[in-house]
Design a protein around this motif. Sequence first.
Motif, PDB file in Angstrom:
ATOM      1  N   THR A  62       0.819  -1.207   0.000  1.00  6.91           N
ATOM      2  CA  THR A  62       0.000   0.000   0.000  1.00  6.91           C
ATOM      3  C   THR A  62       0.857   1.264   0.000  1.00  6.91           C
ATOM      4  O   THR A  62       0.517   2.257  -0.649  1.00  6.91           O
ATOM      5  N   ILE A  63       1.965   1.242   0.736  1.00  9.69           N
ATOM      6  CA  ILE A  63       2.795   2.439   0.819  1.00  9.69           C
ATOM      7  C   ILE A  63       3.842   2.506  -0.288  1.00  9.69           C
ATOM      8  O   ILE A  63       4.697   3.386  -0.292  1.00  9.69           O
ATOM      9  N   GLY A  64       3.757   1.583  -1.239  1.00 13.96           N
ATOM     10  CA  GLY A  64       4.536   1.709  -2.456  1.00 13.96           C
ATOM     11  C   GLY A  64       5.961   1.217  -2.401  1.00 13.96           C
ATOM     12  O   GLY A  64       6.786   1.630  -3.219  1.00 13.96           O
ATOM     13  N   VAL A  65       6.295   0.320  -1.458  1.00 12.20           N
ATOM     14  CA  VAL A  65       7.664  -0.193  -1.424  1.00 12.20           C
ATOM     15  C   VAL A  65       7.729  -1.682  -1.741  1.00 12.20           C
ATOM     16  O   VAL A  65       8.810  -2.273  -1.716  1.00 12.20           O
ATOM     17  N   LEU A  66       6.587  -2.263  -2.043  1.00  8.07           N
ATOM     18  CA  LEU A  66       6.553  -3.696  -2.318  1.00  8.07           C
ATOM     19  C   LEU A  66       5.503  -3.967  -3.386  1.00  8.07           C
ATOM     20  O   LEU A  66       4.452  -3.323  -3.411  1.00  8.07           O
ATOM     21  N   VAL A  67       5.794  -4.909  -4.267  1.00 11.61           N
ATOM     22  CA  VAL A  67       4.798  -5.370  -5.221  1.00 11.61           C
ATOM     23  C   VAL A  67       4.722  -6.879  -5.108  1.00 11.61           C
ATOM     24  O   VAL A  67       5.751  -7.559  -5.056  1.00 11.61           O
ATOM     25  N   ALA A  68       3.510  -7.393  -5.016  1.00  3.83           N
ATOM     26  CA  ALA A  68       3.314  -8.837  -4.858  1.00  3.83           C
ATOM     27  C   ALA A  68       2.738  -9.402  -6.137  1.00  3.83           C
ATOM     28  O   ALA A  68       1.750  -8.886  -6.678  1.00  3.83           O
ATOM     29  N   ASP A  86       2.243   7.018  -6.557  1.00  2.00           N
ATOM     30  CA  ASP A  86       0.836   6.660  -6.415  1.00  2.00           C
ATOM     31  C   ASP A  86       0.448   6.518  -4.950  1.00  2.00           C
ATOM     32  O   ASP A  86      -0.639   6.924  -4.533  1.00  2.00           O
ATOM     33  N   ALA A  87       1.342   5.926  -4.151  1.00  2.00           N
ATOM     34  CA  ALA A  87       1.032   5.697  -2.740  1.00  2.00           C
ATOM     35  C   ALA A  87       0.882   7.017  -1.989  1.00  2.00           C
ATOM     36  O   ALA A  87      -0.062   7.196  -1.209  1.00  2.00           O
ATOM     37  N   LEU A  88       1.790   7.958  -2.227  1.00  3.19           N
ATOM     38  CA  LEU A  88       1.697   9.244  -1.544  1.00  3.19           C
ATOM     39  C   LEU A  88       0.430   9.995  -1.961  1.00  3.19           C
ATOM     40  O   LEU A  88      -0.242  10.610  -1.139  1.00  3.19           O
ATOM     41  N   HIS A  95      -6.258  11.584   3.534  1.00  5.63           N
ATOM     42  CA  HIS A  95      -6.119  12.498   4.671  1.00  5.63           C
ATOM     43  C   HIS A  95      -6.797  13.834   4.409  1.00  5.63           C
ATOM     44  O   HIS A  95      -7.362  14.444   5.320  1.00  5.63           O
ATOM     45  N   PHE A  96      -6.755  14.270   3.146  1.00  9.18           N
ATOM     46  CA  PHE A  96      -7.454  15.505   2.813  1.00  9.18           C
ATOM     47  C   PHE A  96      -8.957  15.324   2.978  1.00  9.18           C
ATOM     48  O   PHE A  96      -9.650  16.172   3.546  1.00  9.18           O
ATOM     49  N   ALA A  97      -9.484  14.182   2.502  1.00  7.22           N
ATOM     50  CA  ALA A  97     -10.912  13.899   2.633  1.00  7.22           C
ATOM     51  C   ALA A  97     -11.330  13.776   4.099  1.00  7.22           C
ATOM     52  O   ALA A  97     -12.454  14.124   4.468  1.00  7.22           O
ATOM     53  N   THR A 170      10.957  16.513  -4.982  1.00  3.71           N
ATOM     54  CA  THR A 170      10.048  17.605  -5.321  1.00  3.71           C
ATOM     55  C   THR A 170       9.010  17.135  -6.322  1.00  3.71           C
ATOM     56  O   THR A 170       7.829  17.473  -6.214  1.00  3.71           O
ATOM     57  N   SER A 171       9.440  16.342  -7.304  1.00  2.00           N
ATOM     58  CA  SER A 171       8.513  15.815  -8.302  1.00  2.00           C
ATOM     59  C   SER A 171       7.450  14.934  -7.657  1.00  2.00           C
ATOM     60  O   SER A 171       6.255  15.058  -7.936  1.00  2.00           O
ATOM     61  N   THR A 172       7.874  14.036  -6.765  1.00  2.00           N
ATOM     62  CA  THR A 172       6.936  13.134  -6.104  1.00  2.00           C
ATOM     63  C   THR A 172       5.950  13.910  -5.238  1.00  2.00           C
ATOM     64  O   THR A 172       4.740  13.652  -5.261  1.00  2.00           O
ATOM     65  N   LEU A 173       6.450  14.870  -4.469  1.00  2.00           N
ATOM     66  CA  LEU A 173       5.575  15.660  -3.593  1.00  2.00           C
ATOM     67  C   LEU A 173       4.619  16.525  -4.403  1.00  2.00           C
ATOM     68  O   LEU A 173       3.448  16.674  -4.042  1.00  2.00           O
ATOM     69  N   THR A 174       5.116  17.103  -5.513  1.00  2.00           N
ATOM     70  CA  THR A 174       4.241  17.904  -6.375  1.00  2.00           C
ATOM     71  C   THR A 174       3.102  17.058  -6.907  1.00  2.00           C
ATOM     72  O   THR A 174       1.939  17.469  -6.901  1.00  2.00           O
ATOM     73  N   ALA A 175       3.429  15.852  -7.377  1.00  2.00           N
ATOM     74  CA  ALA A 175       2.402  14.952  -7.897  1.00  2.00           C
ATOM     75  C   ALA A 175       1.410  14.571  -6.810  1.00  2.00           C
ATOM     76  O   ALA A 175       0.195  14.550  -7.029  1.00  2.00           O
TER      77      ALA A 175
END
Length: 256
Positions: A62-68, A86-88, A95-97, A170-175
């Motif tokens: 879910t947090i984007g560090v593993l793929v099964a 995608d995870a962030l 959290h915004f919702a 910065t790219s990841t946080l912007t996305a």
Amino acid sequence: MSVEWQPVRQSRTHELVLQSIEEQVFAGKLRAGDRLPPERELAPVFGVSRSALREALRVLETIGVLVAQPGRGPDSGARIVRNPDDALGRLLRLHFALGSYGLHDVLEARVALERSSFAAAARHAEAADLDEAESVLDRMTRPGVTPSEFNELDTRFHVLVASSSGNALTSTLTAAVRESVRTLILRALEEVDDWPATQAHLNDEHTELLRLVRAGRGEEAADLAEAHIRGFHGTLVDEVNDAHDAGEDGEPAAER
């Protein structure tokens, strides 16, 4: 470098499994691309049930560090990856919702991130990266583009510029931040009185932003990026605040 797995205590089992895997990552014994042992081998080493192990692996996925990958072939099993975008975005949307962050906080975060990314892109961007952003912009300017299509392309444009800045975080946080308000922005685009005029105005700003970046005029690009974000995103803040004020006692604020 061999990975040494250690048994974990049964209390709060899946969290202890998570902690053990994290320790292997922090120690450099697990890296992106490494494959974890099969569940039938890993669960006994940890001293936990396979269901507890699966719960821990689901959290990591879910947090984007593993793929099964299910199955029995050579590509099956769990593999460490680097895929935080995608995870962030998903976590920020939730959290915004839930009200963890206000719309104004998101606005200010976008301004800070994109001022930085546009200024840095003017210094570091490769021509090929900006060509890709221009290709996206060309699609945004076509007649008949719907608000939904525009919203997708708009996100892509801003993320491409952030990516060209040379700062992956910065790219990841912007996305992620842009993704957190995707639904609200789409709703606002769909509700404008004159969509073609709004589309043209926003694209004029996008075109000028790209021109300034290509010309290496970073501070001007940063200033325009802030004005661009505050201009449209800022109206969302005002609308949400007005709706909140009106809803406090069921009457519009102006009528109280």
